[in-house]
Write an enzyme that holds these catalytic residues in place. Sequence first.
Site, PDB file in Angstrom:
ATOM      1  N   GLY A  29      10.617  37.802 -32.640  1.00 36.38           N
ATOM      2  CA  GLY A  29       9.826  38.377 -31.559  1.00 36.38           C
ATOM      3  C   GLY A  29      10.033  37.615 -30.266  1.00 36.38           C
ATOM      4  O   GLY A  29      10.604  36.533 -30.243  1.00 36.38           O
ATOM      5  N   SER A  30       9.556  38.191 -29.185  1.00 36.79           N
ATOM      6  CA  SER A  30       9.648  37.528 -27.887  1.00 36.79           C
ATOM      7  C   SER A  30       8.770  38.259 -26.886  1.00 36.79           C
ATOM      8  O   SER A  30       8.482  39.444 -27.044  1.00 36.79           O
ATOM      9  CB  SER A  30      11.088  37.513 -27.350  1.00 36.79           C
ATOM     10  OG  SER A  30      11.959  36.817 -28.199  1.00 36.79           O
TER      11      SER A  30
END
Length: 749
Positions: A209-210
């Site tokens: 994720g980011s």
Amino acid sequence: MKLRPLVIALALLAPAVATVPAAEAADGGYSATIRRTEYGIPHITAKDYGGLGFGYGYAFAQDNLCTLASWVVTLRGERSRYFGPEAESDDPKPVANLTSDVYYKSVAASGVVRRLLARPAPVGPSDELRRLVDGYVAGYNRYLEDTGVANLPDPRCRGKAWVGPITATDMWNNLLDFSRMVSSSGLKEVITGMAEPERPKPEPPPAAGSNAWVLGRQATRGGGGMVLADPHFPWQGIRRFYQVQLTIPGVLDVSGGSLYGTPVVQIGHNAEVAWTHTVSHAQHFTVYRLKLAGGHSYLVDGRAEPMGEQEVTVTLPDGTVSVHTLLSSRYGPVLATGHTDEAAYALADANAANLRAADEWLALARAGDLDELRTAQRTYQGMPFVHTLATDASGTAYFADTSVVPHVTDAEAKRCAEPSPDPGLDAYVLDGSTSACLWGRDGDAVVPGVFGPGSQPRLVRADYVANSNNTYWMTNPAKPLTGYPQAYGKTGTDLEPRPRVSLDMIAQRLSGTDGLGAPGFTLETLQATVHGKRNLTFELMRDDLLKLCRAQPELSHEACQTLEKWDGRATLDGEGAVLWREFFSRLGRPMWRVPFDPERPLTTPRGLKIDDPAVRQALADTVEFFRSNRIPLTLTPGEAQSYSSIPIPGCTEGEGCFDRVRTGGPLGTDGRYPEVNTGSSFMMAVELTPGGPRTRTVLTYSLSANPASPHHTDQTALFSRGEWVTERFTAAEIAADPQLEIITIHEEP
């Protein structure tokens, strides 16, 4: 190489000394200066790319040699020999060592790296990148030779037989493996056919994720561009970030986060440009259904083609070998899943031969403005699986999905569709019996079979662009992006809670309704916004849950009271944060009262479906777990989750937390989660001003994986408290650090 004595100057040096450039190496050998500031952050300076790589490899080995040494064993397919075939590998998605070895031996035997190194740029590496890699290898090996395996400071690999010099081939294999991270490399079991019986069917690893924001001149108080980088990568192993500044005076000056074992900065800034990435929803591989023609052959356009056979030999601890035969097709490796008498399946990986990414990152680091950054992306087209978000001093915000995507149009995907061999495999499955279903080609693509820049989703704005692993659709709600091939992801779909809270955080800051003062972003309000620890699902369900509590007095009064008092933020002292997480996870799926409406993507779904008996049961089960194990309902994140014994704030992806965390398992009966293993990693907030960049950073798990290092958890303690490091970018800023340490290293040819 002939070695000269290491020239070392370790001291608290006067500022004037620190501005001296790296000494030139005699007779054209490697030379570099390593200046370390607070928290051990290295600033590498050299007169050329070889020297820069040399300094970087040396500095990295000082901090993290054991992690890279173990990964080199993996890349060489030798884990079974040293650690046993059944032990778990150090892959980002761990598998049995024997499975890992068979996969990596097959990659090496395929000759893909050798063929790429024989090609000129942009398909093969540039001369600058080759010199960086060679220098990095020399620097790492120089540190190992100077120190000796028996004297390594890290107890994890001190004196171990598996530690030794590395080669450039190891580094090229690492760069290739990163490009394949969400495709081939994450499918080792299904490629090798060596899944353990008790394991579920293999599927790609969950995409890291980011969060990424790029704030343009209309969104910032100062009128310049700002970037928030918040990649959510693993906290252990080879996919950690290392913080570094790389400088060749007059040529290159870049600072940021660099993945272990790579000689370039993946997320960072120079004096004029800043950029970051998030993982894309685009397809990066497809699966082809092969119509078998008897034996190891299959039909294409009515003609039989033989499968390739590759024999892979893995050495075991007792010196015996394990032999395995892998099959391949014109599309790629033949998979173990879905095989029948009539059909088999093959993997076609768009990143199977992608070494271009490292050159693209090197070119981004040299860009003087957004135009040059976009030129770099068009030249190399190497981003393996990520969006790019960037800005420059003009305050223009830029988003693009420039990742490597198979050229499968919507029409072809429909016309060539075949049943999937595994419902969990999120990829197009195409008919491999006809060449009419081969990937197409764009005229502006640097390699065949992928979409070129003219087909890629992109957006340029003066206010902002943002992404939290949602598709490109809601990059900016004022200008929804549509009309691109579905291979890049779907539009009109549920945003998921984390992207929604991200966009809401921006909207509140731009309207000044978040309690942080006048509208618009400053560096300080950006930092404060990021560390707000909001839990969106609680915000959206709170009122309905409390209504349920009032209507059902037999429910736990104490639990309802705890949740009513909680402010909905997953801070270290958030009483109710863990109780909510456990309740929400027991729902199994979000019980929304108002379903998703594509016409209202920012406000739906919402509410809690309290008339569903599963909601009441989830709350009752949660309370019973706490009570039966004598865990206080007021348990806080600071009490329940940690990393290296340091309490970590934050909550999970599903709860709708911007700075999400993930632990190694569920809440234990002792009221503790297993150690945090994923979440915010290298956080960077940068403002580009006429006077240069102003930057705050924090490396959440700190610079060194060595448990004996003073920089093993020092930044982790900062992250726990919500604090940041003020970056030192200019020579004067570096020189002003009272903790400054400098070494100069030389090596003759």
